[in-house]
Design a protein around this motif. Structure first.
Motif, PDB file in Angstrom:
ATOM      1  N   PRO A  16       0.899  -1.118   0.023  1.00 41.99           N
ATOM      2  CA  PRO A  16       0.048   0.035   0.114  1.00 41.99           C
ATOM      3  C   PRO A  16       0.863   1.172  -0.020  1.00 41.99           C
ATOM      4  O   PRO A  16       0.671   2.094  -0.738  1.00 41.99           O
ATOM      5  N   GLN A  17       1.970   1.349   0.669  1.00 37.57           N
ATOM      6  CA  GLN A  17       2.811   2.331   0.679  1.00 37.57           C
ATOM      7  C   GLN A  17       3.243   2.832  -0.645  1.00 37.57           C
ATOM      8  O   GLN A  17       3.431   3.942  -0.988  1.00 37.57           O
ATOM      9  N   PHE A  18       3.580   1.708  -1.504  1.00 37.62           N
ATOM     10  CA  PHE A  18       4.231   2.239  -2.717  1.00 37.62           C
ATOM     11  C   PHE A  18       3.236   2.658  -3.594  1.00 37.62           C
ATOM     12  O   PHE A  18       3.325   3.574  -4.539  1.00 37.62           O
ATOM     13  N   ILE A  19       1.857   2.275  -3.229  1.00 35.19           N
ATOM     14  CA  ILE A  19       0.804   2.915  -4.316  1.00 35.19           C
ATOM     15  C   ILE A  19       0.668   4.106  -3.899  1.00 35.19           C
ATOM     16  O   ILE A  19       0.366   5.089  -4.580  1.00 35.19           O
ATOM     17  N   ALA A  20       0.532   4.523  -2.450  1.00 36.80           N
ATOM     18  CA  ALA A  20       0.388   5.856  -1.839  1.00 36.80           C
ATOM     19  C   ALA A  20       1.533   6.673  -2.362  1.00 36.80           C
ATOM     20  O   ALA A  20       1.467   7.948  -2.962  1.00 36.80           O
ATOM     21  N   GLU A  21       2.759   6.478  -2.566  1.00 34.04           N
ATOM     22  CA  GLU A  21       4.063   7.246  -3.057  1.00 34.04           C
ATOM     23  C   GLU A  21       3.812   7.357  -4.388  1.00 34.04           C
ATOM     24  O   GLU A  21       4.140   8.469  -4.891  1.00 34.04           O
ATOM     25  N   SER A  22       3.287   6.480  -5.223  1.00 35.28           N
ATOM     26  CA  SER A  22       3.118   6.551  -6.638  1.00 35.28           C
ATOM     27  C   SER A  22       1.956   7.888  -6.825  1.00 35.28           C
ATOM     28  O   SER A  22       2.171   8.703  -7.669  1.00 35.28           O
ATOM     29  N   ILE A  23       1.033   7.998  -5.990  1.00 34.40           N
ATOM     30  CA  ILE A  23      -0.038   8.950  -6.132  1.00 34.40           C
ATOM     31  C   ILE A  23       0.747  10.336  -5.903  1.00 34.40           C
ATOM     32  O   ILE A  23       0.302  11.278  -6.468  1.00 34.40           O
ATOM     33  N   GLU A  24       1.454  10.324  -4.954  1.00 31.83           N
ATOM     34  CA  GLU A  24       2.128  11.507  -4.054  1.00 31.83           C
ATOM     35  C   GLU A  24       3.082  11.948  -5.204  1.00 31.83           C
ATOM     36  O   GLU A  24       3.032  13.268  -5.298  1.00 31.83           O
ATOM     37  N   LYS A  25       3.765  11.268  -5.904  1.00 30.27           N
ATOM     38  CA  LYS A  25       4.709  11.745  -6.956  1.00 30.27           C
ATOM     39  C   LYS A  25       3.939  12.316  -8.099  1.00 30.27           C
ATOM     40  O   LYS A  25       4.638  13.314  -8.787  1.00 30.27           O
TER      41      LYS A  25
END
Length: 146
Positions: A16-25
């Motif tokens: 989930p943190q990888f998905i969240a970081e992708s959105i944040e970028k």
């Protein structure tokens, strides 16, 4: 200039943190008006009285990465999208965990919706990724996509 074929595969579940970081970028890309995301999750299917506990994914990586690349290029050609990312698991992914993450961005929501649906259907139909359903009783069978 030909685009580089990217490595799509990650070992194990997509976190989930990888998905969240992708959105944040993508927050700094101010021409984007919409994102659409598909998250494929391993289901605890019951088959012949046995429950799936995990899926073990394998692939001929070079061929699969090429097919993912072709689908990505085709999606860019058919839709006015800004960017697109695809990640797929290899190895064991337990039920409830994410095994496929497709992220599409565009100036407008309808385009993002349509491009994402097209890409996911193409992935399911044409990419040589194989799943072995691992049952809770330690038996297994090869998964058939529907």
């Amino acid at each position: 200039m030909e685009k580089k074929i990217r490595q799509v595969f990650v070992q194990g579940a997509i976190q989930p943190q990888f998905i969240a970081e992708s959105i944040e970028k993508h927050q700094s890309k101010t021409q984007i008006g919409a994102h659409d995301i598909f998250l494929g999750q391993v289901r605890a299917d019951e088959i012949d009285g046995k429950t799936v506990g995990a899926i073990e994914y394998t692939a001929y990586e070079e061929m699969a990465n090429l097919k993912f690349h072709e689908i990505k290029e085709s999606t860019f050609n058919k839709f006015d999208i800004t960017c697109m990312h695809i990640y797929h698991s290899l190895g064991r992914v337990n039920v409830g965990k994410i095994c496929l993450f497709v992220f599409v961005s565009s100036p407008h929501r309808r385009t993002a919706f349509d491009a994402l649906q097209y890409a996911v259907e193409e992935i399911k139909a044409y990419v040589p990724v194989f799943g072995k359903e691992l049952f809770e009783d330690d038996s297994y069978q090869w998964k058939v996509n529907t």
